[in-house]
Each structure stands twice: as structure tokens, then as C-alpha cells.
Design a protein around this motif. Structure first.
Motif, short mmCIF file in Angstrom:
data_model
loop_
_atom_site.label_atom_id
_atom_site.label_comp_id
_atom_site.label_asym_id
_atom_site.label_seq_id
_atom_site.Cartn_x
_atom_site.Cartn_y
_atom_site.Cartn_z
N VAL A 1 38.18 -79.21 -83.24
CA VAL A 1 37.30 -77.49 -82.42
C VAL A 1 36.28 -78.55 -81.39
O VAL A 1 35.76 -78.87 -82.29
CB VAL A 1 37.44 -76.98 -83.22
CG1 VAL A 1 36.84 -75.32 -81.97
CG2 VAL A 1 38.50 -76.14 -83.76
N GLN A 2 36.07 -78.22 -80.07
CA GLN A 2 35.51 -78.27 -79.41
C GLN A 2 34.12 -76.71 -79.21
O GLN A 2 34.54 -76.35 -79.36
CB GLN A 2 35.61 -79.20 -78.10
CG GLN A 2 36.30 -79.89 -77.60
CD GLN A 2 36.48 -81.05 -76.23
OE1 GLN A 2 35.58 -80.82 -75.85
NE2 GLN A 2 37.81 -80.54 -75.96
N THR A 3 32.55 -77.73 -79.29
CA THR A 3 31.49 -76.92 -79.31
C THR A 3 30.04 -77.77 -78.51
O THR A 3 29.98 -78.35 -78.08
CB THR A 3 31.04 -77.15 -80.85
OG1 THR A 3 30.81 -78.32 -81.03
CG2 THR A 3 32.16 -76.44 -81.79
N GLU A 4 30.26 -76.31 -78.04
CA GLU A 4 28.56 -76.59 -77.60
C GLU A 4 27.30 -75.31 -77.16
O GLU A 4 28.43 -74.08 -77.11
CB GLU A 4 29.37 -76.79 -75.71
CG GLU A 4 27.28 -77.07 -74.98
CD GLU A 4 28.44 -77.21 -73.10
OE1 GLU A 4 29.58 -77.67 -73.19
OE2 GLU A 4 27.50 -77.47 -72.09
N HIS A 5 26.43 -76.10 -77.68
CA HIS A 5 26.10 -75.09 -77.65
C HIS A 5 24.62 -74.65 -76.94
O HIS A 5 24.27 -75.51 -75.92
CB HIS A 5 24.53 -75.44 -79.11
CG HIS A 5 23.67 -73.76 -80.07
ND1 HIS A 5 22.08 -73.87 -78.23
CD2 HIS A 5 23.34 -73.27 -80.20
CE1 HIS A 5 21.74 -72.65 -78.74
NE2 HIS A 5 22.35 -72.72 -80.49
N ARG A 6 25.00 -73.18 -76.87
CA ARG A 6 24.12 -72.50 -75.70
C ARG A 6 23.52 -71.46 -76.04
O ARG A 6 23.54 -71.22 -76.74
CB ARG A 6 25.05 -72.69 -74.32
CG ARG A 6 25.46 -73.59 -73.51
CD ARG A 6 24.58 -73.81 -72.92
NE ARG A 6 25.60 -75.19 -71.95
CZ ARG A 6 26.18 -75.04 -70.59
NH1 ARG A 6 25.24 -74.87 -69.65
NH2 ARG A 6 26.63 -76.20 -69.66
N GLY A 7 22.24 -71.27 -75.28
CA GLY A 7 21.41 -70.10 -75.33
C GLY A 7 20.68 -70.29 -76.66
O GLY A 7 19.92 -70.86 -77.31
N ALA A 8 20.54 -68.45 -77.54
CA ALA A 8 19.45 -68.41 -78.24
C ALA A 8 19.85 -69.07 -79.82
O ALA A 8 21.35 -69.93 -79.91
CB ALA A 8 19.63 -67.08 -78.59
N THR A 9 19.19 -69.76 -80.37
CA THR A 9 19.12 -69.98 -81.71
C THR A 9 18.86 -69.43 -82.47
O THR A 9 18.43 -70.48 -83.93
CB THR A 9 17.69 -71.37 -81.50
OG1 THR A 9 17.07 -71.37 -81.34
CG2 THR A 9 17.90 -73.19 -80.91
N VAL A 10 18.47 -68.18 -82.92
CA VAL A 10 18.47 -67.82 -84.22
C VAL A 10 19.75 -68.01 -84.60
O VAL A 10 21.26 -68.62 -84.52
CB VAL A 10 18.70 -65.92 -83.62
CG1 VAL A 10 17.89 -65.68 -83.04
CG2 VAL A 10 20.41 -65.61 -82.47
N ARG A 11 19.32 -67.44 -86.24
CA ARG A 11 20.68 -68.14 -87.59
C ARG A 11 21.39 -67.20 -87.87
O ARG A 11 20.37 -65.61 -87.79
CB ARG A 11 19.96 -68.96 -88.26
CG ARG A 11 19.27 -70.64 -87.52
CD ARG A 11 18.75 -71.19 -88.80
NE ARG A 11 18.06 -72.66 -87.88
CZ ARG A 11 17.70 -73.78 -88.23
NH1 ARG A 11 17.58 -73.94 -90.32
NH2 ARG A 11 17.28 -75.05 -88.64
N ARG A 12 22.05 -67.59 -88.40
CA ARG A 12 23.17 -66.46 -88.94
C ARG A 12 22.72 -67.20 -90.78
O ARG A 12 23.15 -68.39 -91.12
CB ARG A 12 24.51 -66.60 -89.32
CG ARG A 12 25.59 -65.88 -89.49
CD ARG A 12 27.23 -65.84 -88.49
NE ARG A 12 27.76 -66.23 -90.14
CZ ARG A 12 28.15 -65.68 -90.06
NH1 ARG A 12 28.48 -63.73 -89.92
NH2 ARG A 12 29.42 -65.46 -92.08
N VAL A 13 21.82 -66.78 -91.93
CA VAL A 13 21.39 -67.01 -93.18
C VAL A 13 21.96 -66.33 -93.83
O VAL A 13 22.66 -64.90 -93.87
CB VAL A 13 20.12 -67.23 -92.96
CG1 VAL A 13 19.32 -67.48 -94.67
CG2 VAL A 13 19.20 -67.81 -91.69
N GLN A 14 22.47 -66.78 -94.94
CA GLN A 14 23.06 -66.26 -96.44
C GLN A 14 22.06 -66.27 -97.45
O GLN A 14 21.88 -67.39 -97.61
CB GLN A 14 24.18 -67.23 -96.91
CG GLN A 14 25.33 -66.64 -98.28
CD GLN A 14 25.53 -67.32 -98.82
OE1 GLN A 14 25.22 -68.41 -99.25
NE2 GLN A 14 27.07 -66.58 -99.08
N CYS A 15 21.53 -64.75 -97.96
CA CYS A 15 20.73 -65.32 -99.12
C CYS A 15 21.04 -66.50 -100.40
O CYS A 15 22.65 -65.28 -100.69
CB CYS A 15 20.17 -63.43 -99.44
SG CYS A 15 19.69 -64.13 -101.02
N VAL A 16 20.75 -67.06 -100.81
CA VAL A 16 21.51 -67.50 -102.07
C VAL A 16 21.80 -66.65 -103.53
O VAL A 16 22.50 -66.84 -104.15
CB VAL A 16 20.68 -68.99 -102.47
CG1 VAL A 16 19.44 -69.03 -102.93
CG2 VAL A 16 22.36 -69.97 -103.33
#
Lengths: 348, 206
Positions: free
Chosen positions: B134-149
């Protein structure tokens, strides 16, 4: 062999303790007065009688209490034991390895009788008597990996091998040094080791992976890892960090000897015959500082190792904040005398 | 906005490339926010292949977490199928169906924020595509999706480090340790050892 099992706890009132014999056979991990990461793998061949290396899977005085603690952890959090669907065969391989080893090495405690695929397993200490059909999951109360690792000390992970990499895709992890199986499951070798400082730059993981990809069935290897734990808590999980974290702020010169523990992992790696996966038992041994310093060589050496450890490692292992207190305590047991090579205690 | 350059990090942290045309029977493109521009650039770079690419393209597009909505730009590309979705969650069932129906020769292009890329990549893996196909390219916001351990809840669009878990309320620091299976970074309680000693929440992801 006359093994008596301690009745002790790894939580709450923390009654865990080592007998004098258990102290003497403790796998002290430092063979010299300093420490840095290395691959440090050696063949897992039977060691001297009475040592933790004598058998493939060491059974010691803590066996029953550790198994009770594991059951408590799993009741609280079933995610500590997971197996991705394609890993069931590796689970059977692991079950076979553990049952055959224990029945061979401890015939007074364990028995395994086979009639084709009809197996009969007796675990005398845990009062288990189980007939089942090998490779038929419906004949056991749990999946094969969970079934056998509820009866075996130490954590276990199973690594699938493909694309010249190892993938951590099953495990029973309740006695871990602060890492989460639930988060790491499915990762490749360099990914799940990603948070370890320094070792990547030293090439440790590249060399370790290259070595492990060629691991042969019947030729297991072993290495040590170690850290420090306040109180004899087996379950130092990231999940429960808010529960046990505050104890790290409670170490004082007056209690460091009785509350700080050296935590040693005897890690072994075994190629499995049917699945071609690698089983990775991570056996945790705990020893209080005031137990450890009863071996003069170990008191001297631990003082020097802890004093001189690079700050990144002490931080990663979680004891930098207590290092000065630990070093002050251990210094009392270091007269400056040279230590003999190797980790074994000096003869008395 | 061009593709994002992230500072060097640990080995579990995802890295992203630049979308490039590959011959295929179906071109599935999933993008959010500024990821629209990555699709525009992909089509431009395809040159003479662009008409064929678009004739076999299925685009799923949604606004980014920062509100950027370039739906009109993406729609104007003229793909055989274009779908605007208000959010990733609302696009997920459609994405699953397209992946389940896919035949040999499927090409997958993901562009935009890490949350979008990670979740869509996870669906592609679940459908049996290797993650590096799968090809990916990051653009835009750098906000993160984070799991609480600790509580296992996932907080979307995390901007600060530390941040407050949307589920259990613990203050978590954001590690670079990343799980592709969860499509999330790991969050760990920052004041576990000294409860109440929480440093200021610093905006680190924008």
C-alpha cells in the motif's frame, strides 16, 4: 529432588522470599564489573546440577505461587494472553516442548503419556490430570499456549518467521518488565524492540535477528536481561503503571535493602518443529537487595555495575531516580576487592 | 502543502513515501484534508497514464481533522468513482466493501493524516494486502491517534504532549512507539510515579 513450594504473594502483602538455597542458585546476570548491551547468546545446554540451567525449563520453589499470581492477572485482564489465529499450531508446538521437557526433567512432579495423539498429562504440584487429543483444541479448557503457560513459570511469546523477519504474534505475558503484549502483538523484530535505547545503534538487534532467523530445532539458545523492581511485583505491566509507579518514589536509605529487587530474565529461544515459529520464554527471577548481598561477590559487583551504568540505560530501566540510594546501600558491601570472573558465587 | 518531513525516530514509527502511479486493475485512493493535493500530484505525475488511472479510480475523500476540505478539487479530477465522506468512521464500511470485492491488480493509495493512513492501512492488511503493498504519503496535520495503554481507549487528533485521555482522564505522554494493528501511537501516564505532578500540556502536533 525434595522441592518444597513456598506459599507467598507477589502483590498486596508481598510475602515473596528466597530460601538460602534459592539465593545461592539465583541467576546473577553480571559476569564482570560493568554492563553494556550485547547479543550475549549462548547455547541453552544443560548446566551444572542445582543451577537454573540444569533443565530446559527450571521449576523452583516459587512455582505454585507464581501460577496463582498469573491466574489473578488473567482474571483482571484477559488481554495479557493473546494468540493471532495463525499461531495455534505454534501453541501446540510449545505445549509439546514444555510437557516433554518437564516430564523428562522432573519425573516426580510431571508425567506425560502418549498413545498416538491421545495424550495424558499429569501436573502433580498443581493437581492437574488431563487427557486430551494433541492438535485438537476442543479437548482442552484453553487454547494450547494458554493451557500450558498457565502451568509454566515465566512469560512466553511466539514469533512467526516470514519475509526474513520475526513477528511477535502470540504470547502469555504477566511477569513483564514494563512492556505491553497487547500493544506490541503483530510487530516485526525491530518494531517491538524500537523503544530500547542505544542497542539499535550498536547493531545489537540486526545481529540478533540474523542469528535467530537461522536458529535450529533442537539447538536452543539463552541470554540474560535484567532491570530493577520495587517490591517483588511480577506484574510490572505498563497497563498497571499508575498502580505500581508510586512505589518508585517510596525508596529510602532505610528500606532500599528490603524493597529494591534485582529482576533477572533468563530468556531462552527454541525453534519449534511444526510451525517453524520461535518460542521465547522469558523467565523472571527476583531477589531482594538484602538477600543478594549475602553473596559477597555479588554485592561488590552489583555496586560497581549500578554505579557506572550509562544514564540512558538506568533511565530506560526505570531506576535512575533511585540510583544514588541504591549505590549508597550497595557501597557498604563493596570493600574494593577484585571480583572473580564469571557470575557464579565464590566457593564458601 | 507538500509532503511532511518528520524528524528521525525509533524503528516502530511509520515512515511515509510519495504516491506514484503503478499499473493496476483498480486504483483505490483514500485521502483526507491536504491529502487531496497528493492525489492531484499523483495524477499529474502519471502523465500519459492519467486518463487510464482515473478511468479505474475509486476515490474516498473526507475533510481533515483541521477542517481542511478540498472535496471540490478531488472531485474535479474526474475519477470513475468519487465519494465524499464526512469522517473516517463513516467511510470505513465502504472501504471494507471495496477491499473485500477487490481482485488481482488492486492498487491502494493513502494520503493525508496519520490517523487516516493508519486506519485505512489496517483495513487493507485485514483484507490480505501486505502493508508494504500500500502506498502512503503524509500531508497536512500531524495530530496523532493515541491509545491509552492503561484503559485501552483511543483518543483521536491529539495535539499536545502530554494530553488527557478522552476515556479514563489520565494525563498521558505520547511515545513514538506505534502499533499498525491498532493504528495508534502509545500513551503512558506521565505522573504515575508522582501523582499530580503533571507538566504543562505543550502543543507538539499541529
Amino acid at each position: 529432588m525434595g522441592l518444597t513450594f513456598n506459599t507467598e504473594t507477589f502483590r498486596g502483602d508481598f510475602t515473596f522470599h528466597n530460601s538460602p538455597a534459592a539465593i545461592r542458585r539465583f541467576p546473577f546476570p553480571f559476569d564482570r564489573d560493568d554492563y553494556m548491551y550485547s547479543v550475549n547468546m549462548e547455547p541453552h545446554v544443560p548446566g551444572p546440577k542445582g543451577t537454573v540451567f540444569e533443565h530446559n525449563f527450571d521449576v523452583d520453589e516459587h512455582y505454585l505461587s507464581e501460577m496463582r499470581d498469573r491466574a489473578l492477572v488473567l482474571a483482571e485482564d484477559p488481554l495479557r494472553c493473546q494468540s493471532l489465529p495463525h499461531m495455534t499450531l505454534a501453541g501446540w508446538d510449545l505445549l509439546e516442548l514444555i510437557m516433554e521437557s518437564k516430564a523428562r526433567d522432573y519425573p516426580d512432579l510431571f508425567e506425560l503419556h502418549k498413545n498416538g495423539n491421545r495424550w495424558h498429562w499429569i501436573n502433580r504440584p498443581m493437581q492437574i490430570d488431563q487427557s486430551f487429543t494433541f492438535l485438537d483444541e476442543t479437548t482442552l479448557p484453553y487454547g494450547p499456549m494458554e493451557y500450558i503457560t498457565r502451568q509454566a513459570q515465566g512469560d512466553f511469546t511466539l514469533q512467526d518467521q516470514r519475509d526474513d523477519n520475526l513477528w511477535i504474534e502470540a504470547g502469555m505475558v504477566t511477569t513483564q518488565a514494563d512492556w505491553s503484549l497487547d500493544f506490541d502483538i503483530g510487530m516485526g523484530f525491530h518494531e517491538w524492540h524500537a523503544p530500547v535505547p542505544k542497542a539499535h545503534e550498536l547493531g545489537v538487534f540486526d545481529r540478533a535477528l540474523k542469528f535467530l532467523l537461522k536458529l535450529q530445532h533442537g539447538a536452543p539458545v539463552r541470554r540474560f536481561n535484567w532491570t530493577m523492581t520495587v517490591d517483588p511485583l511480577l506484574d510490572t505491566s505498563p497497563e498497571n503503571y499508575p498502580v505500581w509507579g508510586p512505589t518508585r518514589a517510596m525508596i529510602t536509605p532505610g528500606n532500599v535493602g528490603s524493597r529494591m529487587h534485582l529482576r533477572v530474565e533468563l530468556q531462552t529461544l527454541h525453534r519449534l518443529p511444526r510451525s517453524n515459529a520461535i518460542a521465547f520464554p522469558i523467565r523472571c527471577y527476583l531477589i531482594r537487595f538484602d538477600e543478594l548481598v549475602t553473596i559477597p561477590k555479588w554485592g561488590r559487583r552489583l555496586h560497581r555495575v549500578i554505579r557506572d551504568l550509562p544514564v540512558e540505560l538506568a533511565t530506560y530501566k526505570g531506576f535512575e531516580r533511585n540510583r544514588a540510594t541504591m549505590v549508597d546501600y550497595l557501597a557498604r558491601f563493596d570493600d574494593g576487592a577484585p571480583t572473580s570472573p564469571g557470575w557464579m558465587p565464590d566457593p564458601e | 502543502m507538500t509532503k511532511t518531513d518528520f524528524p528521525p525516530s525509533i524503528r516502530s514509527r511509520p515512515v511515509y513515501g510519495e504516491l506514484a502511479y503503478r499499473p493496476g486493475s483498480l486504483h483505490l485512493m483514500v485521502a483526507d484534508g491536504e491529502g487531496a493535493n497528493a492525489l492531484v500530484d499523483l495524477v499529474a505525475r502519471a502523465g500519459a497514464e492519467a486518463p487510464g488511472l482515473l478511468a479505474r479510480a475509486h476515490i474516498i475523500y473526507m475533510p481533515g481533522p483541521n477542517g481542511t476540505d478540498l472535496s471540490a478539487v478531488v472531485q474535479a479530477l474526474g475519477a470513475a468513482q468519487f465519494h465524499r465522506s464526512p469522517s473516517y468512521a463513516s467511510a470505513e464500511l465502504r472501504l471494507r466493501k471495496v477491499l473485500a470485492d477487490a481482485r488481482m491488480g488492486l492498487q491502494v493509495y493513502l494520503a493525508g493524516t496519520e490517523g487516516l493512513i493508519g486506519q485505512a492501512q489496517r483495513e487493507a492488511m485485514a483484507a490480505g494486502l501486505p502493508h508494504d503493498a500500500v502506498q502512503t504519503e503524509h500531508r497536512g496535520a500531524t495530530v496523532r491517534r493515541v491509545q491509552c495503554v492503561h484503559c485501552k481507549g483511543i483518543t483521536e487528533n491529539v495535539r499536545t504532549d502530554p494530553f488527557v485521555c478522552a476515556h479514563c482522564g489520565l494525563t498521558l505522554f505520547v511515545r513514538d512507539h506505534y502499533s499498525r494493528r491498532l493504528a495508534a501511537f502509545q500513551g503512558v501516564n506521565i505522573d504515575a510515579e508522582d501523582p499530580g505532578k503533571v507538566p504543562p500540556l505543550v502543543e507538539r502536533f499541529t
